[in-house]
Design a protein around this motif. Structure first.
Motif, short mmCIF file in Angstrom:
data_model
loop_
_atom_site.label_atom_id
_atom_site.label_comp_id
_atom_site.label_asym_id
_atom_site.label_seq_id
_atom_site.Cartn_x
_atom_site.Cartn_y
_atom_site.Cartn_z
N GLY A 158 -0.09 -8.26 6.94
CA GLY A 158 0.47 -9.00 5.81
C GLY A 158 1.95 -9.28 5.95
N LEU A 159 2.76 -8.22 5.89
CA LEU A 159 4.20 -8.43 6.00
C LEU A 159 4.62 -8.83 7.40
N THR A 160 3.93 -8.31 8.42
CA THR A 160 4.27 -8.71 9.79
C THR A 160 4.17 -10.22 9.95
N SER A 161 3.07 -10.81 9.50
CA SER A 161 2.93 -12.26 9.63
C SER A 161 3.93 -12.99 8.75
N GLY A 162 4.26 -12.40 7.59
CA GLY A 162 5.28 -13.00 6.73
C GLY A 162 6.64 -13.01 7.39
N ILE A 163 6.98 -11.93 8.08
CA ILE A 163 8.25 -11.86 8.81
C ILE A 163 8.29 -12.91 9.91
N ARG A 194 -5.66 -5.30 -6.32
CA ARG A 194 -6.72 -6.15 -5.81
C ARG A 194 -6.29 -6.74 -4.47
N VAL A 195 -7.26 -6.88 -3.57
CA VAL A 195 -6.97 -7.33 -2.21
C VAL A 195 -7.60 -8.69 -1.97
N HIS A 196 -6.83 -9.58 -1.35
CA HIS A 196 -7.28 -10.96 -1.16
C HIS A 196 -7.14 -11.40 0.29
N GLN A 197 -7.92 -12.39 0.64
CA GLN A 197 -7.74 -13.16 1.88
C GLN A 197 -7.58 -14.61 1.43
N ARG A 198 -6.35 -15.11 1.38
CA ARG A 198 -6.11 -16.44 0.82
C ARG A 198 -5.01 -17.16 1.60
N CYS A 199 -5.06 -18.48 1.56
CA CYS A 199 -4.06 -19.30 2.24
C CYS A 199 -3.81 -20.56 1.42
N VAL A 223 12.76 -22.41 -1.02
CA VAL A 223 11.71 -21.64 -0.34
C VAL A 223 11.09 -20.66 -1.33
N GLY A 224 9.79 -20.74 -1.48
CA GLY A 224 9.06 -19.78 -2.30
C GLY A 224 8.70 -18.56 -1.47
N SER A 225 9.36 -17.46 -1.79
CA SER A 225 9.06 -16.17 -1.15
C SER A 225 8.82 -15.15 -2.25
N ASP A 226 8.17 -15.61 -3.29
CA ASP A 226 8.03 -14.83 -4.52
C ASP A 226 6.66 -14.19 -4.69
N GLY A 227 6.04 -13.84 -3.57
CA GLY A 227 4.88 -12.97 -3.59
C GLY A 227 3.56 -13.60 -3.97
N ALA A 228 2.56 -12.73 -4.13
CA ALA A 228 1.18 -13.17 -4.34
C ALA A 228 1.02 -14.03 -5.59
N SER A 229 1.81 -13.77 -6.62
CA SER A 229 1.72 -14.54 -7.86
C SER A 229 2.80 -15.61 -7.93
N SER A 230 3.19 -16.12 -6.79
CA SER A 230 4.30 -17.06 -6.64
C SER A 230 4.34 -18.17 -7.69
N ALA A 277 3.67 -15.55 -0.67
CA ALA A 277 3.59 -16.76 -1.48
C ALA A 277 2.72 -17.81 -0.81
N ALA A 278 2.62 -17.72 0.53
CA ALA A 278 1.86 -18.69 1.31
C ALA A 278 0.46 -18.21 1.66
N HIS A 279 0.31 -16.91 1.88
CA HIS A 279 -0.98 -16.37 2.35
C HIS A 279 -1.07 -14.89 2.03
N LEU A 280 -2.31 -14.41 1.90
CA LEU A 280 -2.56 -13.00 1.60
C LEU A 280 -3.66 -12.47 2.50
#
Length: 411
Positions: A299-304, A268-273, A158-165, A288-291
């Motif tokens: 952000g973190l709420t949806s990640g949780i 920097r702030v992103h909207q990405r999937c 499982v990749g849970s290694d953040g925005a620069s995954s 790692a999946a979305h920003l």
């Protein structure tokens, strides 16, 4: 013995550690790999919405988080001069769904402490993933450690290694569809007496230039102030301008001697999937999946919530209640929820504070108009606050796809 052998989680942020805790409580062997030497202490997420709070409760860590953190009572939107445009009280929201606040690094430490109580869990720092691979039976990562390069195998990674995954980049290269907001976002933690100015626990200031958020994040007077800066500035210039921006934005127009900055971080702030959240035996969760931007705490709420869903899928497979196709459901559903809910709601939240005509906010923004009209109806205000946080829209119970349903209640 379960239907598979082991899960490797890359990234020891709160999402990765939470997934490890969920799995280890079910005695599923799990190994967390973190490239850094310790948990990240930079100021990032601080508020966890209802859907995330319920997953933290299911994992058994909400009580400890709330003991150190707190529950904000109210939130409001203000003009630059501090006058309130609309306000929502949250005290009528059921306790199990109340927004909870605590800086994310403390949440990660609390989850890590709980995880270390489980013998099937292992957490290693200074482990940088450099290469990945998989076949029909297993997946593997090549890891640079203090003892040299190692190859570690698992049934799923499982990749849970953040925005620069690294995991995402190894799956999709530089492809991460979406967009980047033009301004810098400056996240700062500061001790300042907002109470002396009568401010609420969470405040969104609407202005085309001096927009910002000020939110209480601890019981001892620490506040998060998040504001924008010109995207053409350098990171160093953003930090240099902090005193000037505080004086122009904050109530009382304080000088540096009137507050204490604990830390500050432009980013920097992103909207990405990502294109997919599952590729064979590799899976993605959280950043790692979305920003998305942080306004509204999505952000973190949806990640949780990603984590809770992926745990249910892996648990179902491990216990023979589901086959691997449930992971395709995870990919399909969690991507759809991000695109249709998280991305849209978080974008609307940031655009709202950037509004060009704050004096016409109630006329131009239906949500703010509804919030203002709910002032005399606490229950309506509570419902609106829940809707604004995506209390139900972010959730999905993957146990409905089990061949034999578990009897425990859904979070």
């Amino acid at each position: 013995m379960g239907a598979f052998q082991k899960v490797i989680i890359v990234g020891a942020g709160p999402a990765g550690l939470l997934l490890a805790l969920f799995l280890s409580k079910e005695k599923i062997p799990v190994h967390v790999l973190e490239a850094a030497s310790e948990i990240d202490s930079q100021p990032r997420a601080t508020h966890y919405g209802p859907a995330g709070v319920q997953e933290l409760e299911r994992a058994g860590v909400l009580e400890a988080i709330r003991a150190e953190g707190f529950l904000p009572k109210d939130l409001c939107w203000r003009k630059e001069d501090g006058n309130i445009i609309a306000e929502l009280q949250q005290e009528h929201i059921p306790l199990h769904s109340r927004v909870t606040s605590l800086p994310v690094n403390r949440v990660a430490h609390i989850i890590l402490d709980a995880l270390r109580q489980h013998p099937t869990a292992k957490v290693d720092f200074n482990c940088k993933v450099t290469r990945t691979g998989q076949d029909d039976d297993k997946a593997w990562v090549e890891v640079q450690t203090t003892d040299g390069v190692k190859t570690l195998e698992a049934s799923y990674i499982v990749g849970s290694d953040g925005a620069s995954s690294t995991i995402r980049k190894n799956l999709f290269g530089d492809s991460f569809p979406g967009r980047t907001w033009e301004p810098w976002l400056i996240a700062s933690n500061v001790y300042y007496d907002f109470d002396a100015h009568g401010w609420d626990d969470i405040n969104f200031i609407i202005h085309p230039q001096n927009w910002f958020m000020a939110a209480r994040i601890t019981k001892n007077g620490l506040w998060r102030i998040t504001y924008g800066e010109d995207g053409e500035l350098t990171r160093e210039q953003c930090i240099e301008r902090q005193h000037e921006r505080y004086r122009s934005m904050l109530p009382g127009n304080p000088g540096p001697e009137q507050y204490k900055v604990a830390n500050i971080s432009p980013y920097r702030v992103h909207q990405r999937c990502a294109e997919k959240f599952r590729v064979g035996r590799f899976l993605l969760v959280a950043d790692a999946a979305h920003l998305c931007n942080p306004f509204g705490g999505f952000g973190l709420t949806s990640g949780i919530v990603d984590v809770g869903g992926l745990y249910d899928c892996l648990s179902g497979i491990y216990n023979g209640l589901a086959d691997e196709s449930i992971l395709d459901k995870y990919d399909e559903v969690r991507r759809r929820i991000f695109i249709e809910q998280v991305d849209k709601l978080s974008t609307a939240n940031l655009q709202r504070v950037m509004m060009a005509e704050p004096d016409r906010a109630l006329e131009l923004d239906p949500f703010l108009n509804a919030a203002a009209n709910a002032k005399k109806d606490p229950e309506a205000a509570a419902r609106l606050a829940q809707m604004a946080r995506g209390a139900n829209a972010l959730k999905h119970d993957f146990r409905q796809y089990y061949k034999t349903l578990k009897t425990e209640s859904s979070a």
